[in-house]
Write a protein that holds these residues in place. Structure first.
Motif, PDB file in Angstrom:
ATOM      1  N   PRO A 139       1.248  25.802  -5.369  1.00 56.18           N
ATOM      2  CA  PRO A 139       1.835  24.682  -6.119  1.00 56.18           C
ATOM      3  C   PRO A 139       3.116  24.142  -5.490  1.00 56.18           C
ATOM      4  O   PRO A 139       3.325  22.933  -5.457  1.00 56.18           O
ATOM      5  N   PHE A 140       3.966  25.025  -4.990  1.00 54.20           N
ATOM      6  CA  PHE A 140       5.189  24.555  -4.346  1.00 54.20           C
ATOM      7  C   PHE A 140       4.890  23.795  -3.058  1.00 54.20           C
ATOM      8  O   PHE A 140       5.560  22.819  -2.734  1.00 54.20           O
ATOM      9  N   LEU A 141       3.884  24.232  -2.315  1.00 52.81           N
ATOM     10  CA  LEU A 141       3.513  23.503  -1.099  1.00 52.81           C
ATOM     11  C   LEU A 141       2.967  22.118  -1.428  1.00 52.81           C
ATOM     12  O   LEU A 141       3.242  21.150  -0.712  1.00 52.81           O
TER      13      LEU A 141
ATOM     14  N   GLY B 256      13.729   1.942  -4.599  1.00 52.29           N
ATOM     15  CA  GLY B 256      13.446   2.735  -3.395  1.00 52.29           C
ATOM     16  C   GLY B 256      14.541   3.755  -3.128  1.00 52.29           C
ATOM     17  O   GLY B 256      14.268   4.913  -2.801  1.00 52.29           O
ATOM     18  N   ARG B 257      15.775   3.335  -3.269  1.00 52.28           N
ATOM     19  CA  ARG B 257      16.903   4.249  -3.054  1.00 52.28           C
ATOM     20  C   ARG B 257      16.955   5.326  -4.121  1.00 52.28           C
ATOM     21  O   ARG B 257      17.244   6.490  -3.836  1.00 52.28           O
ATOM     22  N   ILE B 258      16.671   4.957  -5.362  1.00 53.54           N
ATOM     23  CA  ILE B 258      16.683   5.924  -6.455  1.00 53.54           C
ATOM     24  C   ILE B 258      15.594   6.974  -6.252  1.00 53.54           C
ATOM     25  O   ILE B 258      15.844   8.173  -6.387  1.00 53.54           O
ATOM     26  N   VAL B 259      14.389   6.529  -5.907  1.00 51.84           N
ATOM     27  CA  VAL B 259      13.292   7.463  -5.652  1.00 51.84           C
ATOM     28  C   VAL B 259      13.614   8.355  -4.464  1.00 51.84           C
ATOM     29  O   VAL B 259      13.345   9.555  -4.479  1.00 51.84           O
ATOM     30  N   SER B 260      14.225   7.793  -3.439  1.00 55.78           N
ATOM     31  CA  SER B 260      14.601   8.575  -2.265  1.00 55.78           C
ATOM     32  C   SER B 260      15.598   9.680  -2.625  1.00 55.78           C
ATOM     33  O   SER B 260      15.438  10.836  -2.219  1.00 55.78           O
ATOM     34  N   ILE B 261      16.601   9.347  -3.405  1.00 60.29           N
ATOM     35  CA  ILE B 261      17.621  10.328  -3.800  1.00 60.29           C
ATOM     36  C   ILE B 261      17.014  11.405  -4.698  1.00 60.29           C
ATOM     37  O   ILE B 261      17.237  12.598  -4.490  1.00 60.29           O
ATOM     38  N   LEU B 262      16.236  10.989  -5.691  1.00 60.57           N
ATOM     39  CA  LEU B 262      15.627  11.965  -6.600  1.00 60.57           C
ATOM     40  C   LEU B 262      14.622  12.858  -5.878  1.00 60.57           C
ATOM     41  O   LEU B 262      14.525  14.055  -6.163  1.00 60.57           O
ATOM     42  N   SER B 263      13.885  12.291  -4.938  1.00 58.11           N
ATOM     43  CA  SER B 263      12.933  13.096  -4.166  1.00 58.11           C
ATOM     44  C   SER B 263      13.655  14.117  -3.300  1.00 58.11           C
ATOM     45  O   SER B 263      13.223  15.271  -3.203  1.00 58.11           O
ATOM     46  N   SER B 264      14.748  13.698  -2.678  1.00 54.40           N
ATOM     47  CA  SER B 264      15.483  14.647  -1.835  1.00 54.40           C
ATOM     48  C   SER B 264      16.099  15.765  -2.674  1.00 54.40           C
ATOM     49  O   SER B 264      16.103  16.927  -2.252  1.00 54.40           O
ATOM     50  N   LEU B 265      16.585  15.440  -3.870  1.00 49.68           N
ATOM     51  CA  LEU B 265      17.119  16.481  -4.757  1.00 49.68           C
ATOM     52  C   LEU B 265      16.016  17.435  -5.214  1.00 49.68           C
ATOM     53  O   LEU B 265      16.236  18.648  -5.304  1.00 49.68           O
ATOM     54  N   ALA B 266      14.839  16.895  -5.507  1.00 54.98           N
ATOM     55  CA  ALA B 266      13.726  17.746  -5.918  1.00 54.98           C
ATOM     56  C   ALA B 266      13.259  18.640  -4.770  1.00 54.98           C
ATOM     57  O   ALA B 266      12.946  19.815  -4.981  1.00 54.98           O
ATOM     58  N   ILE B 267      13.227  18.102  -3.559  1.00 54.75           N
ATOM     59  CA  ILE B 267      12.865  18.913  -2.388  1.00 54.75           C
ATOM     60  C   ILE B 267      13.866  20.037  -2.205  1.00 54.75           C
ATOM     61  O   ILE B 267      13.491  21.191  -1.956  1.00 54.75           O
ATOM     62  N   LEU B 268      15.132  19.726  -2.341  1.00 56.67           N
ATOM     63  CA  LEU B 268      16.172  20.742  -2.218  1.00 56.67           C
ATOM     64  C   LEU B 268      16.021  21.820  -3.293  1.00 56.67           C
ATOM     65  O   LEU B 268      16.133  23.017  -3.007  1.00 56.67           O
TER      66      LEU B 268
ATOM     67  N   LEU C 148       6.348  15.227  -2.356  1.00 57.15           N
ATOM     68  CA  LEU C 148       7.724  14.727  -2.385  1.00 57.15           C
ATOM     69  C   LEU C 148       8.217  14.345  -0.990  1.00 57.15           C
ATOM     70  O   LEU C 148       8.988  13.398  -0.840  1.00 57.15           O
ATOM     71  N   SER C 149       7.765  15.059   0.027  1.00 59.29           N
ATOM     72  CA  SER C 149       8.153  14.711   1.395  1.00 59.29           C
ATOM     73  C   SER C 149       7.585  13.361   1.804  1.00 59.29           C
ATOM     74  O   SER C 149       8.263  12.558   2.453  1.00 59.29           O
ATOM     75  N   ILE C 150       6.345  13.107   1.420  1.00 49.98           N
ATOM     76  CA  ILE C 150       5.739  11.802   1.712  1.00 49.98           C
ATOM     77  C   ILE C 150       6.491  10.693   0.971  1.00 49.98           C
ATOM     78  O   ILE C 150       6.807   9.649   1.557  1.00 49.98           O
ATOM     79  N   ALA C 151       6.784  10.926  -0.306  1.00 49.70           N
ATOM     80  CA  ALA C 151       7.525   9.923  -1.082  1.00 49.70           C
ATOM     81  C   ALA C 151       8.917   9.696  -0.493  1.00 49.70           C
ATOM     82  O   ALA C 151       9.376   8.558  -0.380  1.00 49.70           O
TER      83      ALA C 151
ATOM     84  N   THR D 140       0.827  -1.204   0.000  1.00 46.15           N
ATOM     85  CA  THR D 140       0.000   0.000   0.000  1.00 46.15           C
ATOM     86  C   THR D 140       0.861   1.255   0.000  1.00 46.15           C
ATOM     87  O   THR D 140       0.609   2.188  -0.763  1.00 46.15           O
ATOM     88  N   GLU D 141       1.900   1.272   0.839  1.00 46.52           N
ATOM     89  CA  GLU D 141       2.783   2.433   0.899  1.00 46.52           C
ATOM     90  C   GLU D 141       3.521   2.633  -0.417  1.00 46.52           C
ATOM     91  O   GLU D 141       3.713   3.763  -0.870  1.00 46.52           O
ATOM     92  N   THR D 142       3.934   1.540  -1.037  1.00 51.73           N
ATOM     93  CA  THR D 142       4.618   1.628  -2.323  1.00 51.73           C
ATOM     94  C   THR D 142       3.677   2.153  -3.395  1.00 51.73           C
ATOM     95  O   THR D 142       4.091   2.955  -4.247  1.00 51.73           O
ATOM     96  N   MET D 143       2.427   1.750  -3.364  1.00 52.30           N
ATOM     97  CA  MET D 143       1.451   2.260  -4.326  1.00 52.30           C
ATOM     98  C   MET D 143       1.192   3.752  -4.106  1.00 52.30           C
ATOM     99  O   MET D 143       0.972   4.490  -5.072  1.00 52.30           O
ATOM    100  N   VAL D 144       1.221   4.210  -2.861  1.00 53.96           N
ATOM    101  CA  VAL D 144       1.068   5.642  -2.567  1.00 53.96           C
ATOM    102  C   VAL D 144       2.227   6.421  -3.181  1.00 53.96           C
ATOM    103  O   VAL D 144       2.025   7.464  -3.821  1.00 53.96           O
ATOM    104  N   VAL D 145       3.452   5.929  -3.006  1.00 58.09           N
ATOM    105  CA  VAL D 145       4.625   6.588  -3.587  1.00 58.09           C
ATOM    106  C   VAL D 145       4.526   6.602  -5.110  1.00 58.09           C
ATOM    107  O   VAL D 145       4.793   7.629  -5.751  1.00 58.09           O
ATOM    108  N   ALA D 146       4.111   5.484  -5.706  1.00 62.04           N
ATOM    109  CA  ALA D 146       3.968   5.416  -7.160  1.00 62.04           C
ATOM    110  C   ALA D 146       2.907   6.396  -7.651  1.00 62.04           C
ATOM    111  O   ALA D 146       3.100   7.057  -8.684  1.00 62.04           O
TER     112      ALA D 146
END
Length: 118
Positions: free
Chosen positions: A88-90, A61-73, A96-99, A9-15
């Motif tokens: 829109p930014f919020l 999971g690691r790839i999504v985590s890294i890309l999400s952190s870069l996008a948040i930054l 992205l924070s949830i992902a 379920t959590e993976t489907m939320v991220v997807a």
């Protein structure tokens, strides 16, 4: 909403979050960005990330985590540079924070993507 496989379920939320961001930024510029801006977070790579999450590729999971952190930054840096916070930014930061949280700190997602639950 229960699943026999813990973390599904959590993976489907991220997807779903990644798919919404990728499709939203590709097809409707005004949905996630203020007028006059062009902003793609995952671009066409977002669809590949979603497929990887659904097919449970090992390091996704690691790839999504890294890309999400870069996008948040990147979003935080643009908010600091423009000295304004927009809806829109919020929305992007929240998704992205949830992902990022689920792919980085959730043991269930990690086990599900590494096929440890089978």
């Amino acid at each position: 909403m229960e699943s026999k496989q813990i973390g599904k379920t959590e993976t489907m939320v991220v997807a779903a979050i990644i798919f919404a961001i990728a499709v939203g930024s590709n097809f409707s510029e005004k949905w996630l960005v203020e007028a006059g801006g062009q902003f793609e977070i995952f671009g066409n790579l977002g669809i590949i990330l979603v497929i990887g999450l659904l097919w449970r590729w090992q390091y996704m999971g690691r790839i999504v985590s890294i890309l999400s952190s870069l996008a948040i930054l990147a979003i935080l840096m643009s908010m600091v540079m423009t000295q304004s916070i927009s809806i829109p930014f919020l929305i992007l930061l929240t998704g992205l924070s949830i992902a990022f949280y689920l792919t980085t700190f959730s043991r269930a997602v990690s086990d599900y993507l590494n096929k440890a639950g089978e």
